[in-house]
Design an enzyme around this catalytic site. Structure first.
Site, mmCIF file in Angstrom:
data_model
loop_
_atom_site.group_PDB
_atom_site.id
_atom_site.type_symbol
_atom_site.label_atom_id
_atom_site.label_comp_id
_atom_site.label_asym_id
_atom_site.label_seq_id
_atom_site.Cartn_x
_atom_site.Cartn_y
_atom_site.Cartn_z
ATOM 1 N N HIS A 233 -15.363 45.152 39.262
ATOM 2 C CA HIS A 233 -15.520 43.955 38.415
ATOM 3 C C HIS A 233 -14.628 42.806 38.930
ATOM 4 O O HIS A 233 -15.117 41.738 39.286
ATOM 5 C CB HIS A 233 -15.116 44.277 36.975
ATOM 6 C CG HIS A 233 -15.847 45.417 36.354
ATOM 7 N ND1 HIS A 233 -17.168 45.335 36.005
ATOM 8 C CD2 HIS A 233 -15.450 46.664 36.012
ATOM 9 C CE1 HIS A 233 -17.547 46.484 35.457
ATOM 10 N NE2 HIS A 233 -16.529 47.306 35.457
HETATM 11 C C1 BDR Z 1 -12.983 44.075 32.788
HETATM 12 O O1 BDR Z 1 -12.293 44.841 31.797
HETATM 13 C C2 BDR Z 1 -11.206 45.492 32.373
HETATM 14 O O2 BDR Z 1 -11.127 46.803 31.927
HETATM 15 C C3 BDR Z 1 -11.377 45.396 33.861
HETATM 16 O O3 BDR Z 1 -10.121 45.336 34.521
HETATM 17 C C4 BDR Z 1 -12.156 44.137 34.053
HETATM 18 O O4 BDR Z 1 -11.310 43.017 34.128
HETATM 19 C C5 BDR Z 1 -14.389 44.623 32.931
HETATM 20 O O5 BDR Z 1 -15.095 44.516 31.733
#
Ligand code: BDR
Ligand code: CA
Length: 300
Positions: A233
């Site tokens: 992500h």
């Molecule tokens: C986002 O949520 C967090 O858990 C991850 O680091 C990322 O930034 C993904 O939905």
């Protein structure tokens, strides 16, 4: 082209990859790492940022701690334990011990100071809840002309469920995505969740020297613990911030649901004209995963 950059983060397994990616990218001039609550409490995410500063060989790059909680309401209870109590899947011990100074100014004053002194526009990359960014824009509006772009990982434009970063502080996200006038790119979860890493990708990372092996160790442990694949992500947001145009974007006016119903924290197309945010909607994710791996391997 040099990209002066500040990363606001809550490490976080994919945040760890994102920070390493920035450190490995020759275009990036990293000015600071600022931390926020999110995947763990801010004391833990700050300690992890210090671990990653050492792992990435970033010397005494300023690391400053920011918000410990959302702007208005208490943080929502997180139902998953994807990043574990230590924010790194329970395996923070695979990284160096936290060491070196934490900047005494704190996240928001440090960002404001760096922006005031910047000779070229600075890209802010926000890969955690948007609390620090909302505070920066609210308290120091004079620095807005120094911000080249805010690149945010967050939101799910594909419907439910609401994405973690935005739903961790919807009021902050409403301010940043709906009410501010700085150039903004949103890299949403419905795109990033397709950037999953497989065993081959991980094996190549692990073979690329001790720094990459430590990072691969964290990701590998997470892959074993989770029932769903690990996705890159936050690295996608850093890559887009570094090489603008890597992701295909569409301008959209957005609204963040701030009521206390089941959609709280959802990001939706706005129902009025609103100011446009560039929303990443597509990418060649196979090439992008390969590009991220290629860059990380330069760290050795
Ligand atoms: C986002 O949520 C967090 O858990 C991850 O680091 C990322 O930034 C993904 O939905
Ligand atoms: Ca994150």
């Amino acid at each position: 082209m040099t990209v002066p950059m500040i990363i606001d983060t809550d490490p976080g397994v994919d945040d760890a990859v994102a920070l390493m990616l920035a450190a490995a990218s020759p275009e990036v001039q990293l000015l600071a790492v600022t931390t926020v609550f999110g995947n763990a409490g801010v004391e833990v995410t700050t300690a992890n940022a210090l671990r990653l500063r050492t792992l990435a060989g970033l010397g005494n790059l300023p690391v400053a701690a920011g918000a410990a909680r959302p702007l208005v309401y208490p943080p929502p209870r997180r139902t998953d334990r994807w990043h574990g109590r230590d924010g790194l899947g329970g395996h923070a011990d695979l990284l160096p011990e936290p060491s070196g100074p934490v900047n005494a100014l704190g996240a928001v004053p440090l960002m404001a100071t760096l922006l005031r002194g910047a000779v070229a526009p600075v890209t802010l990359v926000a890969i955690g809840p948007l609390t620090n960014i909302a505070l920066l824009l609210a308290v120091h509006p004079e620095v807005k002309p120094r911000i080249g772009r805010v690149v945010i990982m967050g939101g799910n434009l594909g419907g439910a469920p609401a994405e973690f970063n935005i739903s961790s502080d919807p009021e902050a996200a409403h301010r940043v995505l709906g009410e501010e006038d700085v150039a903004t790119t949103l890299v949403p979860w419905n795109l990033t969740q397709r950037a999953t890493v497989d065993g081959g990708w991980l094996a190549e990372l692990a073979a690329a020297g001790p720094r990459c092996a430590a990072l691969a160790g964290i990701i590998g442990q997470c892959r074993q613990q989770r029932s769903t694949p690990v996705a890159l992500h936050d690295p996608l947001a850093v890559l887009e911030a570094t090489v603008s145009g890597t992701l295909t974007t569409n301008p959209m006016a957005l609204q963040v649901v701030c009521d206390h119903g089941p959609d709280r924290g959802a990001v939706q197309p706005g129902d009025g004209p609103g100011r446009p945010v560039q929303v990443a909607c597509d990418a060649d994710l196979t090439s992008i995963n390969a590009m991220i791996l290629h860059r990380l391997r330069a760290l050795r």
